[in-house]
Design a protein around this motif. Structure first.
Motif, PDB file in Angstrom:
ATOM      1  N   GLY A 117      25.884  42.224  39.109  1.00 32.21           N
ATOM      2  CA  GLY A 117      25.584  43.577  39.532  1.00 32.21           C
ATOM      3  C   GLY A 117      25.478  43.772  41.030  1.00 32.21           C
ATOM      4  N   TYR A 118      25.219  42.695  41.795  1.00 28.62           N
ATOM      5  CA  TYR A 118      25.046  42.817  43.243  1.00 28.62           C
ATOM      6  C   TYR A 118      26.338  42.548  44.013  1.00 28.62           C
ATOM      7  CZ  TYR A 118      25.018  37.713  43.191  1.00 28.62           C
ATOM      8  OH  TYR A 118      25.369  36.400  43.007  1.00 28.62           O
ATOM      9  N   CYS A 119      27.379  42.102  43.334  1.00 28.62           N
ATOM     10  CA  CYS A 119      28.572  41.572  44.007  1.00 28.62           C
ATOM     11  C   CYS A 119      29.589  42.669  44.307  1.00 28.62           C
ATOM     12  CB  CYS A 119      29.220  40.495  43.134  1.00 28.62           C
ATOM     13  SG  CYS A 119      30.713  39.779  43.867  1.00 28.62           S
ATOM     14  N   ASP A 120      30.089  42.684  45.556  1.00 29.14           N
ATOM     15  CA  ASP A 120      31.174  43.616  45.896  1.00 29.14           C
ATOM     16  C   ASP A 120      32.405  42.864  46.387  1.00 29.14           C
ATOM     17  OD1 ASP A 120      30.355  42.792  48.433  1.00 29.14           O
ATOM     18  OD2 ASP A 120      30.622  44.780  49.321  1.00 29.14           O
ATOM     19  N   PHE A 121      32.520  41.575  46.014  1.00 34.87           N
ATOM     20  CA  PHE A 121      33.695  40.795  46.380  1.00 34.87           C
ATOM     21  C   PHE A 121      34.902  41.260  45.559  1.00 34.87           C
ATOM     22  CE2 PHE A 121      30.940  36.871  47.568  1.00 34.87           C
ATOM     23  CZ  PHE A 121      30.509  37.528  48.701  1.00 34.87           C
ATOM     24  N   ASN A 122      36.092  40.850  45.995  1.00 31.02           N
ATOM     25  CA  ASN A 122      37.320  41.214  45.300  1.00 31.02           C
ATOM     26  C   ASN A 122      37.513  40.272  44.105  1.00 31.02           C
ATOM     27  OD1 ASN A 122      39.773  42.682  44.973  1.00 31.02           O
ATOM     28  ND2 ASN A 122      40.884  40.923  45.797  1.00 31.02           N
ATOM     29  N   THR A 123      36.803  40.593  43.011  1.00 30.45           N
ATOM     30  CA  THR A 123      36.840  39.737  41.824  1.00 30.45           C
ATOM     31  C   THR A 123      37.066  40.589  40.586  1.00 30.45           C
ATOM     32  OG1 THR A 123      34.435  39.856  41.531  1.00 30.45           O
ATOM     33  CG2 THR A 123      35.299  38.046  42.873  1.00 30.45           C
ATOM     34  N   TYR A 124      37.528  39.924  39.505  1.00 29.65           N
ATOM     35  CA  TYR A 124      37.899  40.626  38.281  1.00 29.65           C
ATOM     36  C   TYR A 124      37.530  39.767  37.070  1.00 29.65           C
ATOM     37  CZ  TYR A 124      40.843  43.000  41.702  1.00 29.65           C
ATOM     38  OH  TYR A 124      41.286  43.688  42.813  1.00 29.65           O
ATOM     39  N   THR A 125      37.051  40.414  36.026  1.00 26.78           N
ATOM     40  CA  THR A 125      36.876  39.725  34.754  1.00 26.78           C
ATOM     41  C   THR A 125      38.196  39.795  33.987  1.00 26.78           C
ATOM     42  OG1 THR A 125      36.140  41.728  33.612  1.00 26.78           O
ATOM     43  CG2 THR A 125      34.438  40.388  34.692  1.00 26.78           C
ATOM     44  N   ALA A 126      38.300  38.977  32.944  1.00 27.15           N
ATOM     45  CA  ALA A 126      39.542  38.944  32.161  1.00 27.15           C
ATOM     46  C   ALA A 126      39.857  40.318  31.576  1.00 27.15           C
ATOM     47  CB  ALA A 126      39.424  37.901  31.053  1.00 27.15           C
ATOM     48  N   SER A 127      38.828  41.021  31.083  1.00 34.02           N
ATOM     49  CA  SER A 127      39.085  42.322  30.465  1.00 34.02           C
ATOM     50  C   SER A 127      39.569  43.341  31.495  1.00 34.02           C
ATOM     51  CB  SER A 127      37.819  42.840  29.771  1.00 34.02           C
ATOM     52  OG  SER A 127      36.759  43.008  30.708  1.00 34.02           O
ATOM     53  N   GLU A 128      39.083  43.241  32.732  1.00 36.18           N
ATOM     54  CA  GLU A 128      39.527  44.165  33.775  1.00 36.18           C
ATOM     55  C   GLU A 128      40.991  43.958  34.130  1.00 36.18           C
ATOM     56  OE1 GLU A 128      35.428  44.937  36.333  1.00 36.18           O
ATOM     57  OE2 GLU A 128      36.577  43.108  36.680  1.00 36.18           O
ATOM     58  N   LEU A 129      41.504  42.766  33.877  1.00 32.17           N
ATOM     59  CA  LEU A 129      42.891  42.455  34.219  1.00 32.17           C
ATOM     60  C   LEU A 129      43.828  42.572  33.022  1.00 32.17           C
ATOM     61  CD1 LEU A 129      42.267  39.415  36.589  1.00 32.17           C
ATOM     62  CD2 LEU A 129      43.031  41.702  37.240  1.00 32.17           C
ATOM     63  N   GLY A 130      43.301  42.960  31.876  1.00 32.95           N
ATOM     64  CA  GLY A 130      44.165  43.157  30.718  1.00 32.95           C
ATOM     65  C   GLY A 130      44.103  42.071  29.682  1.00 32.95           C
ATOM     66  N   GLY A 131      43.163  41.123  29.832  1.00 34.13           N
ATOM     67  CA  GLY A 131      42.992  40.079  28.829  1.00 34.13           C
ATOM     68  C   GLY A 131      44.240  39.231  28.662  1.00 34.13           C
ATOM     69  N   ALA A 132      44.602  38.977  27.418  1.00 35.33           N
ATOM     70  CA  ALA A 132      45.755  38.114  27.120  1.00 35.33           C
ATOM     71  C   ALA A 132      47.066  38.737  27.585  1.00 35.33           C
ATOM     72  CB  ALA A 132      45.811  37.825  25.627  1.00 35.33           C
ATOM     73  N   SER A 133      47.094  40.054  27.760  1.00 36.44           N
ATOM     74  CA  SER A 133      48.326  40.724  28.178  1.00 36.44           C
ATOM     75  C   SER A 133      48.392  40.936  29.688  1.00 36.44           C
ATOM     76  CB  SER A 133      48.443  42.077  27.472  1.00 36.44           C
ATOM     77  OG  SER A 133      47.343  42.916  27.820  1.00 36.44           O
ATOM     78  N   ALA A 134      47.543  40.252  30.441  1.00 38.88           N
ATOM     79  CA  ALA A 134      47.533  40.412  31.894  1.00 38.88           C
ATOM     80  C   ALA A 134      48.890  40.043  32.475  1.00 38.88           C
ATOM     81  CB  ALA A 134      46.455  39.531  32.511  1.00 38.88           C
ATOM     82  N   PRO A 135      49.354  40.805  33.480  1.00 38.19           N
ATOM     83  CA  PRO A 135      50.643  40.485  34.095  1.00 38.19           C
ATOM     84  C   PRO A 135      50.575  39.194  34.888  1.00 38.19           C
ATOM     85  CG  PRO A 135      49.540  42.234  35.302  1.00 38.19           C
ATOM     86  CD  PRO A 135      48.728  41.994  34.072  1.00 38.19           C
ATOM     87  N   ALA A 136      51.756  38.650  35.231  1.00 35.90           N
ATOM     88  CA  ALA A 136      51.822  37.406  36.013  1.00 35.90           C
ATOM     89  C   ALA A 136      51.018  37.568  37.292  1.00 35.90           C
ATOM     90  CB  ALA A 136      53.271  37.077  36.349  1.00 35.90           C
ATOM     91  N   GLY A 137      50.270  36.515  37.616  1.00 43.59           N
ATOM     92  CA  GLY A 137      49.463  36.536  38.834  1.00 43.59           C
ATOM     93  C   GLY A 137      48.083  37.085  38.600  1.00 43.59           C
ATOM     94  N   ALA A 138      47.937  37.946  37.562  1.00 44.56           N
ATOM     95  CA  ALA A 138      46.618  38.450  37.200  1.00 44.56           C
ATOM     96  C   ALA A 138      46.031  37.618  36.067  1.00 44.56           C
ATOM     97  CB  ALA A 138      46.709  39.913  36.785  1.00 44.56           C
ATOM     98  N   SER A 139      46.708  36.554  35.723  1.00 43.24           N
ATOM     99  CA  SER A 139      46.263  35.653  34.666  1.00 43.24           C
ATOM    100  C   SER A 139      45.839  34.320  35.290  1.00 43.24           C
ATOM    101  CB  SER A 139      47.407  35.419  33.675  1.00 43.24           C
ATOM    102  OG  SER A 139      47.174  34.270  32.901  1.00 43.24           O
ATOM    103  N   ARG A 140      44.780  33.769  34.768  1.00 39.69           N
ATOM    104  CA  ARG A 140      44.356  32.448  35.268  1.00 39.69           C
ATOM    105  C   ARG A 140      45.455  31.411  35.075  1.00 39.69           C
ATOM    106  NH1 ARG A 140      38.432  31.999  32.329  1.00 39.69           N
ATOM    107  NH2 ARG A 140      37.655  34.064  32.948  1.00 39.69           N
ATOM    108  N   ALA A 141      46.230  31.566  33.990  1.00 40.43           N
ATOM    109  CA  ALA A 141      47.252  30.567  33.669  1.00 40.43           C
ATOM    110  C   ALA A 141      48.358  30.515  34.711  1.00 40.43           C
ATOM    111  CB  ALA A 141      47.842  30.837  32.289  1.00 40.43           C
ATOM    112  N   THR A 142      48.627  31.636  35.385  1.00 40.77           N
ATOM    113  CA  THR A 142      49.733  31.689  36.339  1.00 40.77           C
ATOM    114  C   THR A 142      49.291  31.800  37.794  1.00 40.77           C
ATOM    115  OG1 THR A 142      49.851  34.102  36.088  1.00 40.77           O
ATOM    116  CG2 THR A 142      51.245  32.778  34.633  1.00 40.77           C
ATOM    117  N   TYR A 143      47.982  31.855  38.009  1.00 32.72           N
ATOM    118  CA  TYR A 143      47.499  32.144  39.358  1.00 32.72           C
ATOM    119  C   TYR A 143      47.847  31.042  40.359  1.00 32.72           C
ATOM    120  CZ  TYR A 143      44.631  33.367  43.301  1.00 32.72           C
ATOM    121  OH  TYR A 143      44.234  33.674  44.578  1.00 32.72           O
ATOM    122  N   ALA A 144      47.743  29.795  39.959  1.00 34.20           N
ATOM    123  CA  ALA A 144      47.992  28.693  40.900  1.00 34.20           C
ATOM    124  C   ALA A 144      49.405  28.765  41.465  1.00 34.20           C
ATOM    125  CB  ALA A 144      47.750  27.346  40.225  1.00 34.20           C
ATOM    126  N   GLU A 145      50.381  29.166  40.647  1.00 32.56           N
ATOM    127  CA  GLU A 145      51.761  29.253  41.139  1.00 32.56           C
ATOM    128  C   GLU A 145      51.882  30.318  42.218  1.00 32.56           C
ATOM    129  OE1 GLU A 145      54.346  27.341  40.721  1.00 32.56           O
ATOM    130  OE2 GLU A 145      53.063  26.048  39.488  1.00 32.56           O
TER     131      GLU A 145
END
Length: 380
Positions: A16-44
Motif C-alpha cells: 500500500g505504501y509503494c509507488d515504484f514501477n511494479t505490477y502484479t500478475a493480474s495487472e499484467l493479464g495473468g497467463a495471457s500477459a503479452p511478451a515482456g510483461a510475463s515473468r517467463a519472457t522478461y529475462a530475454e
C-alpha cells in the motif's frame, strides 16, 4: 565507476505504501500477459537491452563494477534468469574481478536452494526486505512475509556463501510505537547483518496508504516520531558495530558498504535496464518507458526503450553534488562549495548541523535529520 541497475517490475502483492514501477500478475493479464510483461519472457527482453547498451556505447572500455537487481521483487524470477543476466552483462561489457553483484529479495520469495543457485551463478550480495519484525506493522504496510522467516533466510544466505547480507527496515509506519521500532531494530541486529538500510516511511500521493491517511483510517506520519526513531536506530546500530556511511545506511566495515548505491551518491555512471529504469552518464540522464509490454515491444523491434532524457546544467550538477554528497559520512570537500556557500558554513556549524573538519564538511546527527534543509540553507 560503471554500474548496471536491472529493474524487475514484478510483485506478488502490491504494498500500500509503494509507488515504484511494479505490477502484479493480474495487472499484467495473468497467463495471457503479452511478451515482456510475463515473468517467463522478461529475462530475454532485459538481455536485449544489455546488448542495446553495448551498441550505444561501443567504445566503453570500463569493466562493470556493480550490478544491482531491484524491483519489484527480483527473486520472483527463477535464479537461472538472474544469473543469465549477470552472465550477459559479463559477456557484453565484462565484469570487474571484484564486481559487487546484488539482488533484493523478499524473505518469502526465496528458498535455501534458490540462494545457493544465485550464489553459484555469480551473485555475492543480497538485501532482504525485512521492513519490520512486528506483525501489525507489517500488516499496515501490506507486507506478507512471516517476520520469523527473516533469521532463516539470513542463515541460508550465509550457508550459500554470500559475501554480504543486508536488511532493509522502514520506520514511521502509522500505529508503530517507539517500542515496536526498537523491537525491529533489535531483531535485525540479532541476525548479525553486514549492512542495514533504515528508511523513514514517505506517504506518496496516489498510493493506497495515502488514500487511507486521507480518509482518516490511519494516522499521518509524524516528523518528531521519525526523528526519535532515527536516533534510536543510529545509537543501537553504532553499539552493535555498524557505522553510518550515508544518512539511511549503516555497514559493519568499508567492505560491507553498498558500492552500487555509493555510485549514485557520488555521481558515477550507470545503465538502468528494464521498464521505467533510469540511467546516467556524464551529466546526461534518461529513462525507459514504464510498461513492460511496450518496453519489450520496442526492444524486439530493434528500437530504443528510452522515453525521455535531460542534460543537466552546470548549476543542476552542482546542486545534485551537494544534495547527494552531503548525505555521506565522508562529507563534502569544501572546495566544491561556491564562495557564498562557504560563507554560510559557520552559521550552520553554530546551529549544530554540520562540522567542518579540515577541508571537509560533515553532517552531525542533528544535521542528518535535517539534511535537505542544510542543502537549502547552503544554496539560498
Amino acid at each position: 565507476m560503471l554500474g548496471f541497475y536491472v529493474h524487475v517490475p514484478f510483485c506478488s502483492v502490491r504494498c500500500g505504501y509503494c509507488d515504484f514501477n511494479t505490477y502484479t500478475a493480474s495487472e499484467l493479464g495473468g497467463a495471457s500477459a503479452p511478451a515482456g510483461a510475463s515473468r517467463a519472457t522478461y529475462a530475454e527482453a532485459a538481455l536485449a537491452e544489455v546488448r542495446f547498451a553495448r551498441a550505444t556505447w561501443p567504445d566503453e572500455d570500463r569493466p562493470v563494477s556493480t550490478v544491482f537487481f531491484g524491483g519489484g521483487t527480483p527473486t520472483l524470477l527463477p535464479p537461472e534468469d538472474l544469473t543469465r543476466l549477470v552472465a550477459g552483462i559479463d559477456e557484453t561489457f565484462g565484469l570487474a574481478p571484484d564486481a559487487e553483484v546484488t539482488t533484493e529479495a523478499n524473505p518469502d520469495s526465496v528458498s535455501a536452494d534458490d540462494l545457493a543457485r544465485l550464489r553459484e551463478g555469480g551473485l555475492n550480495r543480497i538485501s532482504f526486505g525485512m521492513q519490520s519484525a512486528v506483525r501489525p506493522v507489517l500488516a499496515v504496510l501490506d507486507r506478507t512475509h512471516d517476520p520469523e522467516r527473516v533469521p532463516r533466510v539470513v542463515e541460508w544466505a550465509r550457508a550459500a556463501g554470500f559475501d554480504q547480507v543486508s536488511l532493509d527496515l522502514i520506520y514511521g509506519t502509522p500505529g508503530e510505537s517507539l517500542e515496536d521500532w526498537a523491537t525491529s531494530v533489535d531483531s535485525a541486529l540479532a541476525c548479525a547483518p553486514d549492512h542495514v538500510s533504515a528508511y523513514s516511511l514517505v506517504v506518496e500521493q496516489g498510493t493506497a496508504l495515502a488514500r487511507r491517511v486521507r480518509r482518516g483510517e490511519v494516522a499521518p506520519v509524524d516528523d518528531d516520531d521519525l526523528a526519535d526513531k532515527y536516533v534510536l536506530a543510529d545509537e543501537r546500530f553504532g553499539r552493535a558495530g555498524l557505522g553510518w556511511y550515508e544518512v539511511s545506511n549503516w555497514a559493519r566495515d568499508d567492505a560491507a558498504r553498498c558500492r552500487h548505491n555509493l555510485g549514485y551518491w557520488r555521481g558515477d555512471d550507470w545503465w538502468g535496464v528494464g521498464p521505467g529504469a533510469h540511467s546516467h552518464r556524464d551529466g546526461v540522464r534518461w529513462w525507459n518507458v514504464k510498461h513492460p509490454a511496450e518496453y519489450a515491444r520496442r526492444l524486439d523491434a530493434g528500437e530504443s526503450p528510452e522515453a525521455g532524457r535531460e542534460e543537466l546544467t552546470a548549476e543542476e550538477r552542482h546542486t545534485e553534488a551537494l544534495l547527494l554528497g552531503i548525505r555521506l559520512a565522508e562529507g563534502l570537500p569544501t572546495s566544491v562549495l561556491a564562495y557564498d556557500e562557504q560563507r554560510r558554513l559557520p552559521a550552520l556549524e553554530q546551529e549544530g548541523l554540520l562540522d567542518v573538519v579540515g577541508d571537509r564538511v560533515r553532517l552531525t546527527v542533528r544535521g542528518r535529520l535535517l539534511a535537505d534543509g542544510v542543502v537549502r540553507d547552503l544554496l539560498d
